[in-house]
Design an enzyme around this catalytic site. Structure first.
Site: not given
Ligand code: ASP
Ligand code: ZN
Length: 244
Positions: A138-139, A142, A153, A162, A228, A233
């Site tokens: 996931h990271e 991004h 974002y 996301e 957010d 999210h």
């Molecule tokens: N805490 C975030 C998530 O739930 C972290 C992110 O978006 O990279 O995805």
């Molecule tokens: Zn994320």
């Protein structure tokens, strides 16, 4: 000893092997890879501070350290790199072999820091947060989005940003598993205090996310971390459900 030999090169995706075969008895005399590995990982530790990148603890080809935060950040960054390379022909997030930097044991404010993020340069993980393949993918995704579609974002653009991170998270976890019907669509399985996942792409409502555009309520007023950035999210659930 000098030998008369045949030379050949075996080539395929991500394979470029130079091979010398003895012209008399057909034994392989010598072979090695001619590929300069593009996968280049560096894992740092912030040691519970907010200093980035921190202290280098493992670099590409290095042995496991015994610290699971370090070693899983290393493994899952590799899995994600390999997924993008084999499934999308993409060489790292910039498609130009950018080195993958990760810092674990990060903390800012109250410790432990229960989150992970891409800061525009590197991946950053609080204690234990590198320990899931879907989260690490996931990271890193991004970074891919930032270097490709560039989805800003906030609002629905951010929700799509996301969602693509969640989609690749699940795809990396189930890479090679052809039976998509057997995939788990949970993000961060068991990571909520009550045992639920952070998100469930198959059933977004389970973790408080809408699953349909009719449930989209645009945020009014300034966008900030407090809301957010307009629910990035939250509304990711809509596109997540479509992906599922
Ligand atoms: N805490 C975030 C998530 O739930 C972290 C992110 O978006 O990279 O995805
Ligand atoms: Zn994320």
């Amino acid at each position: 000893q000098t030998r008369l030999a045949w030379f050949g090169e075996a080539r395929s995706f991500a394979v470029r092997e130079a091979i010398w075969v003895d012209a008399v008895d057909a034994s392989v005399l010598l072979h090695f890879s001619q590929i300069t590995e593009a996968l280049n990982r560096s894992i740092y530790t912030a040691g519970g501070t907010s200093t980035l990148p921190g202290t280098l603890v493992r670099s590409e080809g290095g042995l496991p350290t015994g610290d699971s935060d370090v070693d899983l950040a290393y493994n899952y960054a590799g899995d994600t790199y390999n997924y993008y390379a084999s499934q999308h022909g993409r060489d790292s997030y910039d498609n130009a072999g950018a080195p993958l930097l990760s810092t674990v044991h990060y903390c800012e404010g109250s410790c432990p820091y229960a989150n992970a993020f891409w800061d525009g340069t590197q991946m950053v993980y609080g204690d234990g947060f590198s320990a899931a393949d879907d989260v690490d993918a996931h990271e890193l995704t991004h970074a891919v989005t930032e270097n490709s579609a560039g989805l800003v974002y906030c609002g629905l653009s951010g929700a799509l940003n996301e969602s693509f991170s969640d989609i690749i998270g699940v795809a990396v976890r189930h890479a090679g598993q052809a039976d998509v019907g057997a995939w788990s669509w949970e993000i961060g399985p068991g990571w909520c205090p009550d045992g639920r996942p952070l998100r469930d792409m198959a059933d977004p409502a389970r973790c408080g996310q809408p699953a349909h555009m009719r449930d989209y309520v645009p945020t009014t007023g300034p966008l900030s971390e407090l809301n957010d950035y307009g629910g990035v999210h939250k509304y990711s659930g809509i596109h997540n459900k479509a992906a599922h």
